[in-house]
Structure formats: structure tokens, C-alpha cells
Design a protein around this motif. Structure first.
Motif, PDB file in Angstrom:
ATOM      1  N   ASP A 168      47.484  25.507  54.952  1.00  0.00           N
ATOM      2  CA  ASP A 168      48.757  26.146  54.613  1.00  0.00           C
ATOM      3  C   ASP A 168      48.413  27.400  53.818  1.00  0.00           C
ATOM      4  O   ASP A 168      47.233  27.732  53.658  1.00  0.00           O
ATOM      5  N   HIS A 169      49.430  28.085  53.298  1.00  0.00           N
ATOM      6  CA  HIS A 169      49.134  29.209  52.407  1.00  0.00           C
ATOM      7  C   HIS A 169      49.922  29.108  51.108  1.00  0.00           C
ATOM      8  O   HIS A 169      49.756  29.921  50.210  1.00  0.00           O
ATOM      9  N   VAL A 170      50.815  28.100  51.027  1.00  0.00           N
ATOM     10  CA  VAL A 170      51.612  27.947  49.811  1.00  0.00           C
ATOM     11  C   VAL A 170      50.815  27.081  48.837  1.00  0.00           C
ATOM     12  O   VAL A 170      50.633  25.885  49.053  1.00  0.00           O
ATOM     13  N   GLU A 171      50.346  27.717  47.780  1.00  0.00           N
ATOM     14  CA  GLU A 171      49.373  27.115  46.879  1.00  0.00           C
ATOM     15  C   GLU A 171      49.898  25.801  46.264  1.00  0.00           C
ATOM     16  O   GLU A 171      49.194  24.800  46.250  1.00  0.00           O
ATOM     17  N   TYR A 172      51.167  25.779  45.810  1.00  0.00           N
ATOM     18  CA  TYR A 172      51.646  24.557  45.148  1.00  0.00           C
ATOM     19  C   TYR A 172      51.740  23.376  46.115  1.00  0.00           C
ATOM     20  O   TYR A 172      51.540  22.234  45.731  1.00  0.00           O
ATOM     21  N   ARG A 173      52.022  23.688  47.387  1.00  0.00           N
ATOM     22  CA  ARG A 173      52.090  22.603  48.372  1.00  0.00           C
ATOM     23  C   ARG A 173      50.695  22.081  48.712  1.00  0.00           C
ATOM     24  O   ARG A 173      50.499  20.882  48.891  1.00  0.00           O
ATOM     25  N   LEU A 174      49.716  22.993  48.793  1.00  0.00           N
ATOM     26  CA  LEU A 174      48.339  22.560  49.031  1.00  0.00           C
ATOM     27  C   LEU A 174      47.861  21.685  47.882  1.00  0.00           C
ATOM     28  O   LEU A 174      47.211  20.662  48.084  1.00  0.00           O
ATOM     29  N   ASP A 175      48.197  22.103  46.663  1.00  0.00           N
ATOM     30  CA  ASP A 175      47.858  21.328  45.467  1.00  0.00           C
ATOM     31  C   ASP A 175      48.442  19.924  45.541  1.00  0.00           C
ATOM     32  O   ASP A 175      47.782  18.937  45.252  1.00  0.00           O
ATOM     33  N   ALA A 216      47.754  13.080  49.270  1.00  0.00           N
ATOM     34  CA  ALA A 216      47.146  12.486  50.472  1.00  0.00           C
ATOM     35  C   ALA A 216      45.625  12.430  50.370  1.00  0.00           C
ATOM     36  O   ALA A 216      44.957  12.054  51.334  1.00  0.00           O
ATOM     37  N   ARG A 217      45.078  12.792  49.231  1.00  0.00           N
ATOM     38  CA  ARG A 217      43.622  12.776  48.998  1.00  0.00           C
ATOM     39  C   ARG A 217      42.857  13.467  50.121  1.00  0.00           C
ATOM     40  O   ARG A 217      41.890  12.927  50.675  1.00  0.00           O
ATOM     41  N   CYS A 218      43.321  14.642  50.514  1.00  0.00           N
ATOM     42  CA  CYS A 218      42.694  15.327  51.632  1.00  0.00           C
ATOM     43  C   CYS A 218      42.010  16.605  51.152  1.00  0.00           C
ATOM     44  O   CYS A 218      42.165  17.004  50.005  1.00  0.00           O
ATOM     45  N   GLU A 219      41.239  17.225  52.050  1.00  0.00           N
ATOM     46  CA  GLU A 219      40.701  18.558  51.773  1.00  0.00           C
ATOM     47  C   GLU A 219      41.782  19.568  52.135  1.00  0.00           C
ATOM     48  O   GLU A 219      42.672  19.279  52.928  1.00  0.00           O
ATOM     49  N   ILE A 220      41.690  20.761  51.565  1.00  0.00           N
ATOM     50  CA  ILE A 220      42.716  21.766  51.858  1.00  0.00           C
ATOM     51  C   ILE A 220      42.067  23.097  52.227  1.00  0.00           C
ATOM     52  O   ILE A 220      40.950  23.398  51.808  1.00  0.00           O
ATOM     53  N   ILE A 221      42.794  23.866  53.028  1.00  0.00           N
ATOM     54  CA  ILE A 221      42.378  25.235  53.341  1.00  0.00           C
ATOM     55  C   ILE A 221      43.585  26.142  53.113  1.00  0.00           C
ATOM     56  O   ILE A 221      44.646  25.913  53.690  1.00  0.00           O
ATOM     57  N   ASN A 222      43.415  27.155  52.259  1.00  0.00           N
ATOM     58  CA  ASN A 222      44.439  28.192  52.166  1.00  0.00           C
ATOM     59  C   ASN A 222      44.034  29.285  53.151  1.00  0.00           C
ATOM     60  O   ASN A 222      43.057  29.996  52.938  1.00  0.00           O
ATOM     61  N   PHE A 223      44.823  29.410  54.251  1.00  0.00           N
ATOM     62  CA  PHE A 223      44.364  30.309  55.328  1.00  0.00           C
ATOM     63  C   PHE A 223      44.336  31.774  54.915  1.00  0.00           C
ATOM     64  O   PHE A 223      43.701  32.593  55.560  1.00  0.00           O
ATOM     65  N   ARG A 224      45.004  32.109  53.815  1.00  0.00           N
ATOM     66  CA  ARG A 224      44.944  33.491  53.334  1.00  0.00           C
ATOM     67  C   ARG A 224      43.592  33.805  52.682  1.00  0.00           C
ATOM     68  O   ARG A 224      43.256  34.952  52.456  1.00  0.00           O
ATOM     69  N   GLU A 225      42.844  32.760  52.360  1.00  0.00           N
ATOM     70  CA  GLU A 225      41.599  32.961  51.608  1.00  0.00           C
ATOM     71  C   GLU A 225      40.337  32.823  52.456  1.00  0.00           C
ATOM     72  O   GLU A 225      39.245  33.066  51.957  1.00  0.00           O
ATOM     73  N   VAL A 226      40.457  32.395  53.705  1.00  0.00           N
ATOM     74  CA  VAL A 226      39.239  32.057  54.437  1.00  0.00           C
ATOM     75  C   VAL A 226      38.932  33.007  55.593  1.00  0.00           C
ATOM     76  O   VAL A 226      37.980  32.791  56.329  1.00  0.00           O
ATOM     77  N   GLY A 227      39.678  34.073  55.762  1.00  0.00           N
ATOM     78  CA  GLY A 227      39.451  34.907  56.936  1.00  0.00           C
ATOM     79  C   GLY A 227      39.996  34.197  58.159  1.00  0.00           C
ATOM     80  O   GLY A 227      41.140  33.746  58.143  1.00  0.00           O
ATOM     81  N   ASP A 228      39.178  34.052  59.189  1.00  0.00           N
ATOM     82  CA  ASP A 228      39.684  33.427  60.410  1.00  0.00           C
ATOM     83  C   ASP A 228      39.687  31.898  60.301  1.00  0.00           C
ATOM     84  O   ASP A 228      38.664  31.284  60.005  1.00  0.00           O
TER      85      ASP A 228
END
Ligand SMILES: [Zn+2]
Ligand SMILES: [Zn+2]
Lengths: 196, 394
Positions: free
Chosen positions: B209-216, B222-234
């Protein structure tokens, strides 16, 4: 690729001319990223982990299940609902459904546009574009209807301006400034035109 | 009665409307005690769903008390506490006979691609929804589910759509033990899809996702890993790097037509409507899944067409499964998961708002203000639930 690595690979190839596998596979991997699964012990600490691994526990496997469970099935088609208002029907079916909604029957210009749209099948793109156009016309009709009923719609209120004020006052000020600048600019341009 | 009233894109208000009446012997009238705002309500609110008429009452996620029943209703009586699946279905047509309740052929005259849905425009049957004091519930013996004593309303209301949809998304992914599952979208459905993936034995769950509070939130919940797509390039490249360059075993699209993240998709899908919404998440899902992997879609798209890399899907040999959730087939099973403490749906509710403030509630949810994840609207005649409502504007 840098020359040092290239020289190393050439030396490797000379040493093992029949080697077809990856000689330096690990070089391709970005070690910054954690790409390893947690261990089974760690996974099992997650509440319910694996409890639906057995497909028998999955409600939608198989995808289609006959007879249906969890519902009160009555024999035959449902009784036909009496049609009291105009309801459109897709040409891709033989007639009206036994059950249908009666909210907001079509009226005014948007109603006529929708009536035309429903002459076309869902497969025809124009069907959907006409409905979207009717929606925009209907929005204007809504304002006229409000006024006709003596109700001046509080458009900003309907858009949630109070929430905007409370949760994003800076953004609201910015939007207001942009709007003022645009309106001011248009007025200034018109005045200039009038002077010449 | 007081009910939400759609006035045009980004404009909604609560106003007085006539009470609903029994229109068919199988109908019931339900007094609503809680009604959620759903991410898919935003597509209506933003004017993207064709045939959304002025005056329409939204709301397909609600629970309440049966107020009145039609002459043919056998299993419900006034006073019963019920959750009402978002699908309107007859129980007897070709599709209902196969438990495909979301595909019912007898409840939506306006379109054949989808069955009836409460409060979701005339493209899904033209029924007023549950963001109101009362609502007409057709086929009352078939759709509604009596809420067991030990299940609270806050959990029950999430069983009407968000939880079963997230669960079915994971199930359609056909997850095998140890699989890496990537969920696109950290809204309520994505959160529940991530949570459900563990139930199917996933080895890794990654939410994008890109909404930081929702990723948090989803990382903790859900004890999952997260990716903020705005921070990782492709994104697809990043996911390949995370998965030994193969791609994820299963990708789930829990975003649908209002995705962010691709300018081309946003311009063609959301600003000019040249396609039926921005298909960014689905595009990424197809390109991030491994060859012969599974893509599961529950994000909602419009009825026309979308730009997705179907050629890649073919070349990779992907299996794609998708549907609106057949809510009722999941409810008994999900209640068991709630009882055993595997799922705590009510924890995602962040806002309990009086129905009168619906304009502001939609604006907050749509703008993602105030760390909003799930909003519940509480009508004036909701009884004791009304005391839990808090203003979002004072
Ligand atoms: Zn929903
Ligand atoms: Zn049916």
C-alpha cells in the motif's frame, strides 16, 4: 559488470569447461532484503495458522456446491414481485426478475437517457457511457429539485467541509487560496479586456 | 426515517425519506443498528458506478433487528437480531443452487453480470441500502443470518462483506503450505485477506500500500511484512527480489478501480474514465506473481474494460480467480474462527459516527484522515448502540 568479476568468471570457466550450472549464483541476490520465511515454530505462534490447510475446511472448495448449505431453500422460482414503478431490464435477459429494487424510479431528462441506454445490451459500450452521462445530468436535476422544494443545498456541507476543517485545516486554507487566486485571475483578465 | 441521500460526486447527506414497506411476501423490514461505509461505497461516492441515481441510499454492510415480516416469511420474526449479507439472492436459481450467491440471476433486472447488492446503484438492482434507520430486506428466509448470542454486533457487521470478502480472496488464491502471498491494498478487505492467508498455511504474507498508517496497522494486526510502494521504486521488481527472483506464489488484488501508483492508469482510469477505473493493483499482481502462480481478484472494477497485461498472464500460465464474495457460505465457518480467537474483526473499526454526520464520515474515509480504517454509522433509532457513537466534527 566490473572487470574483476568478469576476470574471475573467465578463470572459473577455464577451470571447469564443462560446468553448466551457476558458478556464482549468490552474486545475483540482493542481501539487503529479507527473503526468508519464518520457521514453522514461528508460524505456529500466529493464531489459527494452518487451521484451514485441509481443503475440507474451506467453505468455497469446491467453488460450486450443490445443494446449497446454510439457506432456507424453497421449491421453485420465487413469487413474482408486483411492479409498481418503472424498472429497466437488461435486454440480455428474457424479462424482469422475480425480485427487484424500486428505489428512485427514472424521471426527467436523465430518466429518458437511461430508458434509451437500457435499449442496448450490456455488451454495448454505449449502454454504460449513456448511463454515466445520465448520472451527470441527474446531478444537475438534483440541485434544481432541491431548489424547487425550497431547499438550498449546502453543497460544502454535503462534501464534508466540517471534517475538512477539523482534520485538514491547512489543506482547506490552501484550497481556498487557490480558488481565490483562480477567481481573482479570471476577474482581472476580464477587467483588462474591458479597458482595451 | 433518516437515511443517506446521494446528491452527486463527493456529495452525500443524511435526510428524511419515507420508511420502506413490504413489497413482496418474502420481504422483511430491518431496523438498522450499525451500517459500515465500505471502500466500494467510495466508487459510488466518487460517481464512478454507472446508473447511480440522485437520492440513492448507500450501504451494503449492516446489522439490525427485524421489525416486520411479509406473509411468506417462515424463519424470521420481529425482534430477531440479524446480519444481512451484502448480496441479495433468491436461493433457488441456477447460480444459488450452486452456492454462487453473489451471482444470483433473480434479483437484478438491470444487469446480468452481477446479482443484487444493497445500496449499490441501479446496476446492481436498484435497492436502497442500509445506511438508514430502516431497510427493505427481500428474500428474508434466504439472505439474513440470525446472529448467535455470543457474537457481538461489531463483529457481525464485518461478517456482511469485509471479512468474508478478504477470506474468499485468500481462498481463491488456493494457498498451499509455505506459499508467499502478496496482498495489494491495506484497506479492510486487504487486512482480512492477509489475516486469512495464515489460516491457509501461508509461509510469508506481504501487504502492499502507500498509506503509512494502514501499513502500520496491518503489520501489527496481521503480523505480516509490508511494502510502501512509494518507497521501493518498481513494485514487481521489488517483489521479485524478495522472492528469490521467482515472484510471489499468490497475489491478491484487494484494491480495485481507484488505485494509486501509476500515472498512466490514474489519468486513463480515474480522471478521463477511458477505462473502467485504474487497474494498477491488478497490473502489478499479474506482473509480480510467479509463473504458474495464482492471482485472486476481489477489488471492484467497472463494467466496461481495463488495461491489464493479459499477455503476460498468458505467457506466465497464471490462474486467475475472482468473484464477489458469496457471503453466506462463509459466515458459519468464520463465526467459528471468531469463537476460537483466530479472527477479531471488530478491532479494525476506528470510527463510530452518528448517521447525521454521514457527509463528514464519507469525507474522512475517502481522504484517509484521522487514521481511519473502518467507519460504522449508527442511526438515531439504533437503541443502545447509539450511545457508542462519537461525533467526528466536534
Ligand atoms: Zn462492502
Ligand atoms: Zn438466485
Amino acid at each position: 559488470m566490473d572487470t574483476v568479476t568478469a576476470q574471475r568468471d573467465l578463470a572459473e570457466q577455464r577451470r571447469h569447461p564443462h560446468h553448466h550450472g551457476h558458478v556464482d549464483y549468490e552474486r545475483q541476490i540482493d542481501y539487503d532484503l529479507n527473503r526468508h520465511s519464518p520457521s514453522l515454530e514461528e508460524l505456529q505462534r500466529i493464531p489459527g495458522w494452518g487451521s484451514d490447510l485441509d481443503k475440507k475446511n474451506r467453505p468455497a472448495v469446491p467453488m460450486e456446491r450443490t445443494p446449497p448449505r446454510f439457506i432456507h431453500v424453497t421449491a421453485g422460482q420465487p413469487v413474482q414481485q408486483a411492479q409498481t414503478v418503472e424498472v429497466f431490464c437488461s435486454p440480455e435477459r428474457p424479462g424482469i426478475t422475480p425480485l427487484f429494487g424500486t428505489a428512485q424510479p427514472p424521471k426527467w431528462l436523465s430518466g429518458s437517457m437511461r430508458r434509451l441506454a437500457y435499449k442496448l445490451p450490456e455488451n454495448d459500450l454505449r449502454h454504460w457511457l449513456m448511463l454515466l452521462a445520465a448520472d451527470r445530468v441527474n446531478m444537475v436535476e438534483g440541485i434544481v429539485d432541491d431548489l424547487a422544494h425550497g431547499h438550498v443545498p449546502n453543497v460544502l456541507g454535503e462534501m464534508g467541509i466540517r471534517a475538512e476543517l477539523r482534520h485538514n485545516p491547512a489543506g482547506l486554507v490552501r484550497k481556498a487560496l487557490i480558488a481565490t487566486a483562480v477567481v481573482g485571475g479570471i476577474l482581472a483578465l476580464r477587467n483588462r479586456r474591458r479597458h482595451y | 426515517m433518516l437515511a443517506t441521500n446521494y446528491r452527486g460526486p463527493y456529495r452525500i447527506r443524511a435526510s428524511q425519506k419515507p420508511d420502506p414497506v413490504i413489497e413482496h411476501p418474502g420481504d422483511a423490514i430491518v431496523r438498522v443498528t450499525r451500517a459500515c461505509i465500505c471502500g466500494s461505497d467510495l466508487h459510488l461516492y466518487h460517481g464512478l458506478v454507472p446508473d447511480t441515481r440522485i437520492g440513492h441510499t448507500f450501504g451494503h454492510e449492516f446489522v439490525g433487528i427485524v421489525e416486520e415480516v411479509g406473509s411468506a416469511v417462515e424463519t424470521l420474526k420481529p425482534g430477531d437480531r440479524v446480519l444481512v449479507p451484502f448480496n441479495l439472492f433468491c436461493g433457488s436459481c441456477f447460480f444459488c443452487q450452486r452456492e454462487l450467491y453473489s451471482n444470483c440471476h433473480n434479483t437484478n433486472p438491470e444487469a446480468t453480470a452481477v446479482g443484487g447488492i444493497y445500496g449499490y446503484s441501479h446496476t446492481t438492482g436498484g435497492y436502497d441500502g442500509g445506511q438508514a434507520e430502516y431497510v427493505r430486506v427481500p428474500m428474508a428466509d434466504v439472505g439474513p443470518y440470525k446472529i448467535p448470542e455470543d457474537i457481538v454486533d461489531d463483529d457481525a457487521v464485518l461478517l456482511t462483506d469485509a471479512l468474508p470478502t478478504g477470506y474468499q480472496a485468500a481462498e481463491m488464491g488456493d494457498i498451499k503450505q509455505g506459499d508467499t502471498v502478496v496482498v495489494f491494498g491495506a484497506g479492510p478487505v486487504g487486512i482480512f485477506a492477509a489475516k486469512s492467508a495464515w489460516l491457509f498455511g501461508a509461509g510469508r504474507v506481504i501487504v502492499v500500500d502507500h498509506v503509512e498508517y494502514r501499513l502500520d496497522f496491518v503489520r501489527r494486526y496481521a503480523r505480516c511484512e509490508i511494502i510502501n510502494f512509494r518507497e521501493v521504486g518498481d513494485v514487481a521488481l521489488h517483489i521479485k527480489k524478495m522472492t528469490d527472483w521467482l515472484g510471489a506464489d499468490v497475489c491478491i488484488d484487494a484494491v480495485g478501480c481507484e488505485a494509486s501508483g501509476s500515472l498512466a492508469q490514474t489519468i486513463t482510469g480515474r480522471w478521463t474514465m477511458l477505462q473502467a477505473g485504474a487497474a494498477t493493483a491488478l497490473f502489478w499482481a499479474i506482473n509480480s506473481v510467479r509463473k504458474a502462480g495464482n492471482v485472486s481478484i476481489v477489488g471492484v472494477y467497472g463494467p466496461t474494460f481495463n488495461a491489464v497485461p493479459i499477455g503476460n498472464a498468458l505467457n506466465k500460465g497464471i490462474t486467475m480467480r475472482m468473484n464477489q464474495a458469496a457471503v453466506k457460505r462463509h459466515v458459519p465457518h468464520l463465526i467459528e474462527h471468531i469463537r476460537q480467537g483466530h479472527l477479531n474483526p471488530k478491532e479494525i473499526i476506528t470510527h463510530r459516527v452518528p448517521l447525521e454526520e454521514v457527509s463528514d464520515a464519507y469525507h474522512i474515509f475517502s481522504s484517509k484522515y484521522d487514521n481511519c480504517i473502518k467507519t460504522v454509522l449508527i442511526p438515531p433509532r439504533a437503541g443502545s448502540a447509539r450511545a457508542t457513537a462519537t461525533s467526528v466534527i466536534h
